[in-house]
Design an enzyme around this catalytic site. Structure first.
Site, PDB file in Angstrom:
ATOM      1  N   ASP A 170     -39.285  29.214 -18.509  1.00 35.75           N
ATOM      2  CA  ASP A 170     -39.442  27.764 -18.817  1.00 35.75           C
ATOM      3  C   ASP A 170     -38.276  27.074 -17.863  1.00 35.75           C
ATOM      4  O   ASP A 170     -37.279  27.778 -17.517  1.00 35.75           O
ATOM      5  CB  ASP A 170     -39.472  27.631 -20.230  1.00 35.75           C
ATOM      6  CG  ASP A 170     -38.134  27.689 -20.834  1.00 35.75           C
ATOM      7  OD1 ASP A 170     -37.098  27.854 -20.446  1.00 35.75           O
ATOM      8  OD2 ASP A 170     -38.217  27.959 -22.047  1.00 35.75           O
TER       9      ASP A 170
ATOM     10  N   LYS B 243     -40.912  22.098 -17.270  1.00 35.11           N
ATOM     11  CA  LYS B 243     -41.131  20.659 -16.760  1.00 35.11           C
ATOM     12  C   LYS B 243     -40.388  20.265 -15.588  1.00 35.11           C
ATOM     13  O   LYS B 243     -40.623  19.149 -15.160  1.00 35.11           O
ATOM     14  CB  LYS B 243     -40.614  19.467 -17.992  1.00 35.11           C
ATOM     15  CG  LYS B 243     -41.889  19.785 -19.186  1.00 35.11           C
ATOM     16  CD  LYS B 243     -41.672  18.930 -20.117  1.00 35.11           C
ATOM     17  CE  LYS B 243     -42.657  19.031 -21.428  1.00 35.11           C
ATOM     18  NZ  LYS B 243     -42.085  18.318 -22.665  1.00 35.11           N
TER      19      LYS B 243
ATOM     20  N   MET C 114     -32.422  18.939 -29.268  1.00 28.16           N
ATOM     21  CA  MET C 114     -33.352  17.739 -28.976  1.00 28.16           C
ATOM     22  C   MET C 114     -32.890  16.456 -29.908  1.00 28.16           C
ATOM     23  O   MET C 114     -34.061  15.791 -30.401  1.00 28.16           O
ATOM     24  CB  MET C 114     -34.793  18.505 -29.359  1.00 28.16           C
ATOM     25  CG  MET C 114     -34.943  19.630 -28.470  1.00 28.16           C
ATOM     26  SD  MET C 114     -36.556  20.505 -29.438  1.00 28.16           S
ATOM     27  CE  MET C 114     -35.966  21.524 -30.722  1.00 28.16           C
TER      28      MET C 114
HETATM   29  C1  LIG Z   1     -36.672  23.427 -27.110  1.00 29.94           C
HETATM   30  S1  LIG Z   1     -35.034  23.581 -27.435  1.00 29.94           S
HETATM   31  C2  LIG Z   1     -34.569  25.210 -27.085  1.00 29.94           C
HETATM   32  C3  LIG Z   1     -33.282  25.697 -27.609  1.00 29.94           C
HETATM   33  C4  LIG Z   1     -32.971  27.378 -27.230  1.00 29.94           C
HETATM   34  N1  LIG Z   1     -34.082  28.223 -27.600  1.00 29.94           N
HETATM   35  C5  LIG Z   1     -31.657  27.770 -27.658  1.00 29.94           C
HETATM   36  O1  LIG Z   1     -31.733  28.857 -28.459  1.00 29.94           O
HETATM   37  O2  LIG Z   1     -30.648  27.277 -27.236  1.00 29.94           O
HETATM   38  C6  LIG Z   1     -34.017  22.770 -26.193  1.00 29.94           C
HETATM   39  C7  LIG Z   1     -32.884  22.035 -26.693  1.00 29.94           C
HETATM   40  O3  LIG Z   1     -31.746  23.096 -26.723  1.00 29.94           O
HETATM   41  C8  LIG Z   1     -30.647  22.491 -26.252  1.00 29.94           C
HETATM   42  N2  LIG Z   1     -29.989  23.139 -25.141  1.00 29.94           N
HETATM   43  C9  LIG Z   1     -30.416  24.023 -24.551  1.00 29.94           C
HETATM   44  N3  LIG Z   1     -29.794  24.515 -23.650  1.00 29.94           N
HETATM   45  C10 LIG Z   1     -28.763  23.465 -23.512  1.00 29.94           C
HETATM   46  C11 LIG Z   1     -27.456  23.447 -22.775  1.00 29.94           C
HETATM   47  N4  LIG Z   1     -27.111  24.225 -21.576  1.00 29.94           N
HETATM   48  N5  LIG Z   1     -26.686  22.359 -23.092  1.00 29.94           N
HETATM   49  C12 LIG Z   1     -27.007  21.671 -24.158  1.00 29.94           C
HETATM   50  N6  LIG Z   1     -27.858  21.856 -24.889  1.00 29.94           N
HETATM   51  C13 LIG Z   1     -29.120  22.643 -24.591  1.00 29.94           C
HETATM   52  C14 LIG Z   1     -30.879  21.028 -26.126  1.00 29.94           C
HETATM   53  O4  LIG Z   1     -30.725  20.261 -27.504  1.00 29.94           O
HETATM   54  C15 LIG Z   1     -32.173  20.706 -25.705  1.00 29.94           C
HETATM   55  O5  LIG Z   1     -32.976  19.560 -26.142  1.00 29.94           O
END
Ligand SMILES: C[S@@+](CC[C@H](N)C(=O)[O-])C[C@H]1O[C@@H](n2cnc3c(N)ncnc32)[C@H](O)[C@@H]1O
Length: 276
Positions: free
Chosen positions: A53, A75, A189
């Site tokens: 992804d 995306k 998110m």
């Molecule tokens: C669909 S969720 C997936 C979360 C992921 N499975 C995890 O454990 O971090 C996506 C959200 O994770 C957060 N996120 C993921 N990677 C990030 C990063 N490098 N910096 C800040 N927020 C992050 C944001 O809030 C983003 O909108």
């Protein structure tokens, strides 16, 4: 969905018998490739197909074998978003063909990662699924900031919550529990509902001056940190954030960050701006 290479993956063993496929749900961590676990790297090296992804940093794919088929279902970076049903179908088809399939997801696959839907679908068809944990965004961002998410004797709980809700649905969280100053909240998110979230927390009793930070692109070279009190954070994010993934941490532990003084300055500047 875009496919980069298709050089391998007969799904047969040396005697020509059809192998049973397997699917590995692997956490790629929040971005920096060196946050991958050793187990994740070994499986990525072995994979015949990698379905990834948009949160998985491109460097994570450098560990893939030369013949691995790379399927983007994210995306960004020129990829079109792929429905969950289509992702489930591709995982199942490749596993049934006897291939070793890696499903690479940002952060940890089990934290807001829709891992459950993929596991259920594959299990219904008798496909074995293994999970390899990854560093979830809250942990990666907190480490990048140099803060602990709990603090002995002061902060005793950590809440991982989503700020995303289906259109038309209310953001229905346990506000009194999240407003307890003895806890830290990590909001995933949450960009679009940040004003609402801050208002609800304050209404539920969280002091408006509680330290908060929004971390964008956490752990990557493009990382951006926006510090402010929870009352001021939504405005600071509106004016300072870009379009990258954004995680918000709310709680007294944020003030332990070496950069926290900038939060006080942002608060002061925003207060002066709104009273001008
Ligand atoms: C669909 S969720 C997936 C979360 C992921 N499975 C995890 O454990 O971090 C996506 C959200 O994770 C957060 N996120 C993921 N990677 C990030 C990063 N490098 N910096 C800040 N927020 C992050 C944001 O809030 C983003 O909108």
């Amino acid at each position: 969905m875009s496919v980069h290479a298709n050089l391998r993956g007969t799904g047969s063993d040396r005697s020509g018998r059809r192998r049973t496929g397997e699917v590995w749900l692997i956490g790629a961590g929040p971005g920096a490739a060196d946050l991958l676990t050793l187990r994740a790297v070994r499986l990525i090296q072995r994979a015949e197909v990698i379905v990834y992804d948009h949160l998985a940093d491109a460097d994570c794919l450098d560990f893939a074998g030369p013949g691995a088929e790379l399927i983007c279902v994210g995306k960004r970076a020129g990829c079109h978003s792929t429905s969950q049903a289509a992702i489930n179908a591709v995982l199942l088809a490749r596993a049934k063909a006897g291939q070793c399939v890696v499903r690479l997801k940002g952060g940890d696959p089990g934290i807001f990662g829709r891992a459950g839907e993929e596991i259920e679908h594959l299990a219904q068809h008798g496909i074995r699924v293994g999970i390899v944990p990854g560093v979830t965004a809250a942990l990666g961002c907190a480490a990048a900031l140099g803060i602990p998410l709990t603090h002995r004797g002061i902060v005793r709980s950590l809440h991982l919550v989503t700020g995303h809700c289906r259109s038309g649905e209310a953001l229905d969280l346990d506000w009194p529990r999240l407003a307890d100053p003895a806890g830290t909240t990590a909001l995933y998110m949450g960009r679009h509902n940040l004003s609402l979230l801050a208002a609800r927390l304050i209404e539920a009793g969280l002091p408006a001056r509680t330290p908060a930070v929004a971390v964008e692109n956490g752990t990557l070279p493009s990382e951006r940190r926006i510090f402010a009190s929870i009352a001021r954070l939504p405005q600071a994010v509106r004016t300072q954030a870009g379009n990258g993934p954004l995680l918000v941490i709310v709680g007294d532990v944020v003030a332990l960050a070496p950069d926290w003084t900038t939060g006080r300055l942002v608060d002061l500047a925003l207060a002066q701006h709104s009273s001008a």
